[in-house]
Scaffold this motif. Structure first.
Motif, mmCIF file in Angstrom:
data_model
loop_
_atom_site.group_PDB
_atom_site.id
_atom_site.type_symbol
_atom_site.label_atom_id
_atom_site.label_comp_id
_atom_site.label_asym_id
_atom_site.label_seq_id
_atom_site.Cartn_x
_atom_site.Cartn_y
_atom_site.Cartn_z
ATOM 1 N N GLU A 187 0.743 -1.111 -0.066
ATOM 2 C CA GLU A 187 0.019 0.067 0.017
ATOM 3 C C GLU A 187 0.883 1.238 0.053
ATOM 4 O O GLU A 187 0.317 2.362 -0.364
ATOM 5 C CB GLU A 187 -0.853 0.112 1.278
ATOM 6 C CG GLU A 187 -1.928 -0.938 1.364
ATOM 7 C CD GLU A 187 -1.353 -2.388 1.591
ATOM 8 O OE1 GLU A 187 -0.492 -2.395 2.213
ATOM 9 O OE2 GLU A 187 -2.162 -3.472 1.519
ATOM 10 N N GLY A 188 2.026 1.120 0.278
ATOM 11 C CA GLY A 188 2.889 2.237 0.416
ATOM 12 C C GLY A 188 4.230 2.050 1.361
ATOM 13 O O GLY A 188 4.673 1.051 1.363
ATOM 14 N N LEU A 189 4.266 3.169 2.206
ATOM 15 C CA LEU A 189 5.562 2.996 3.268
ATOM 16 C C LEU A 189 4.798 3.087 4.756
ATOM 17 O O LEU A 189 3.840 3.525 4.825
ATOM 18 C CB LEU A 189 6.119 4.349 3.274
ATOM 19 C CG LEU A 189 7.307 4.498 2.086
ATOM 20 C CD1 LEU A 189 8.186 5.695 2.133
ATOM 21 C CD2 LEU A 189 8.617 3.328 2.285
ATOM 22 N N LEU A 190 5.457 2.331 5.566
ATOM 23 C CA LEU A 190 5.347 2.245 7.090
ATOM 24 C C LEU A 190 6.491 2.892 7.532
ATOM 25 O O LEU A 190 7.641 2.410 7.538
ATOM 26 C CB LEU A 190 4.985 1.105 7.515
ATOM 27 C CG LEU A 190 4.318 0.843 9.024
ATOM 28 C CD1 LEU A 190 2.904 1.336 8.549
ATOM 29 C CD2 LEU A 190 4.154 -0.506 9.226
ATOM 30 N N TYR A 228 0.239 5.588 -1.434
ATOM 31 C CA TYR A 228 0.826 5.950 -2.572
ATOM 32 C C TYR A 228 0.091 7.354 -2.715
ATOM 33 O O TYR A 228 -1.250 7.307 -2.564
ATOM 34 C CB TYR A 228 0.839 5.001 -3.670
ATOM 35 C CG TYR A 228 1.845 4.132 -3.694
ATOM 36 C CD1 TYR A 228 3.157 4.384 -4.412
ATOM 37 C CD2 TYR A 228 1.636 2.856 -3.223
ATOM 38 C CE1 TYR A 228 4.068 3.399 -4.212
ATOM 39 C CE2 TYR A 228 2.654 1.921 -3.079
ATOM 40 C CZ TYR A 228 3.975 2.178 -3.691
ATOM 41 O OH TYR A 228 4.980 1.111 -4.009
ATOM 42 N N GLY A 229 0.554 8.526 -3.145
ATOM 43 C CA GLY A 229 -0.079 9.406 -3.865
ATOM 44 C C GLY A 229 -0.855 9.316 -5.335
ATOM 45 O O GLY A 229 -0.254 8.405 -6.173
ATOM 46 N N SER A 230 -1.744 10.016 -5.705
ATOM 47 C CA SER A 230 -2.332 9.685 -6.681
ATOM 48 C C SER A 230 -1.330 10.442 -8.098
ATOM 49 O O SER A 230 -1.889 10.226 -9.173
ATOM 50 C CB SER A 230 -3.638 10.218 -6.981
ATOM 51 O OG SER A 230 -3.722 11.854 -6.398
ATOM 52 N N PRO A 274 4.557 10.940 -2.120
ATOM 53 C CA PRO A 274 5.652 10.744 -1.007
ATOM 54 C C PRO A 274 6.317 9.549 -0.958
ATOM 55 O O PRO A 274 7.829 9.590 -0.775
ATOM 56 C CB PRO A 274 4.982 10.844 0.416
ATOM 57 C CG PRO A 274 3.564 10.786 0.127
ATOM 58 C CD PRO A 274 3.444 11.170 -1.365
ATOM 59 N N VAL A 275 5.848 8.284 -1.523
ATOM 60 C CA VAL A 275 6.313 7.089 -1.599
ATOM 61 C C VAL A 275 7.313 6.835 -2.715
ATOM 62 O O VAL A 275 8.390 6.521 -2.308
ATOM 63 C CB VAL A 275 5.148 6.067 -1.547
ATOM 64 C CG1 VAL A 275 5.917 4.624 -1.708
ATOM 65 C CG2 VAL A 275 4.241 5.854 -0.460
#
Length: 350
Positions: free
Chosen positions: A194-197, A215-217, A223-224
């Motif tokens: 899904e992205g970053l933790l 994740y950004g659109s 940012p990821v």
């Protein structure tokens, strides 16, 4: 630290025969005070003792009359570092630092009723004056449109540009204080589907939190992707462990040596300082031609404002950004974000 006499030789403030606190106990108590608060209190205490010396007064123990006189001076003279009047909150902190110094020396703090009456009158007079200098200088919120304008000024093919982009976007996405951002290590990042933790220590609430950053659109402001690009570039430069945000010189070298009179200074691993991270925000905002008061806090305030405008509730925003539940600071951001969208005059028939 506040410079005060050793409490083991001070006169006890209470009437029993219990010994004063040991050095170890004092150190343990000091560990519970944030470093930023210690620095502020230390400066407040030094200014008070300097004033007492200049005016023939005793700082420890201080009398209520000495405290009243000192607070009166703070309400009538501008700050030497800014030339602006002291804010009531700064004077309140000065009072607190004086009382803290007394308690640390095992002495009864001076009674503050008279000093607070002076402060109350000063606060009222400032509000009535409508003087722009008396208004609190708040950081401009770095909202998404402002962030994109700032990102457009960066050379994102360079290591320095990748670092600055990641700092801006991760700072916004985590609502990170600059002190929290520069404390991050590469090991604090965990990639997920899904992205970053991001494992981030929140200094004000004293908690290690895992902040989920999806994740950004928009790829350019995601940012990821920005952090991933920085990490890859750091790896190519031979840095696969240690600080995430590091010094980079104009030649693209990571953590170049810094010398002062031939003596190495700065973090040996090249970790950015909080001041250097804040200067990134200020510099890039200036390059983008943005008007306002741009500081490292602009990222945190921008997140809170944008998240509120997007309809998220206070609890969700606060816990994501490391605010205490019911934080007055966060509530203040909400009031500013809501003053038009949730205006009390809407739908009442005017």
């Amino acid at each position: 630290m506040i410079s005060i006499p050793d409490t083991r030789s001070a006169t006890p403030a209470d009437t029993n025969d219990s010994p004063a606190l040991s050095g170890a106990a004092q150190a343990a108590m000091a560990a519970g005070i944030p470093d930023s608060t210690k620095r502020a209190y230390s400066g407040d205490w030094q200014r008070f003792t300097d004033w007492c010396t200049a005016h023939g007064r005793t700082p420890l123990p201080a009398t209520p009359e000495t405290l009243i006189e000192y607070v009166t001076v703070l309400t009538t003279q501008p700050r030497p570092d800014t030339g602006r009047p002291y804010a009531p909150s700064s004077i309140e902190r000065a009072i607190a630092s004086i009382r803290t110094a007394h308690r640390a020396a095992n002495l009864l703090p001076p009674e503050t009723k008279g000093a607070r009456l002076v402060l109350r009158g000063y606060t009222d007079a400032r509000a009535r004056s409508k003087d722009p200098q008396t208004r609190a200088r708040k950081a401009s919120p770095a909202l998404p449109d402002s962030l994109r304008a700032m990102l457009d000024t960066l050379d994102r093919d360079s290591l320095a540009g990748k670092r600055d982009a990641a700092l801006l976007l991760l700072g916004f996405a985590t609502a990170g204080r600059v002190s929290e951002l520069v404390a991050l290590d590469l090991a604090d990042l965990q990639e997920t589907d899904e992205g970053l933790l991001v494992s981030m220590y929140r200094g004000k609430v004293r908690k290690l939190t895992d902040v989920a950053v999806p994740y950004g659109s928009n790829p350019s402001s995601c940012p990821v992707r920005a952090v991933r690009s920085l990490v890859a570039a750091m790896g190519e430069a031979g840095r696969e462990a240690g600080p995430l945000f590091v010094r980079v010189d104009r030649h693209g070298r990571v953590a170049p040596p810094m010398l002062r009179r031939g003596v190495p200074i700065g973090d040996p691993e090249g970790r950015l300082t909080s001041q250097a991270a804040a200067q990134v925000v200020e510099r890039v905002a200036d390059a983008a031609g943005l008007v306002g008061q741009w500081t490292g806090h602009s990222l945190r305030r921008g997140f809170a404002t944008a998240a509120r405008k997007a309809g998220h509730d206070m609890l969700t925003i606060g816990r994501h950004g490391g605010w205490e539940d019911g934080s007055k600071a966060l509530l203040g951001y909400f009031e500013q974000a809501d003053q038009w969208q949730e205006n009390a005059l809407h739908r009442i028939g005017l």
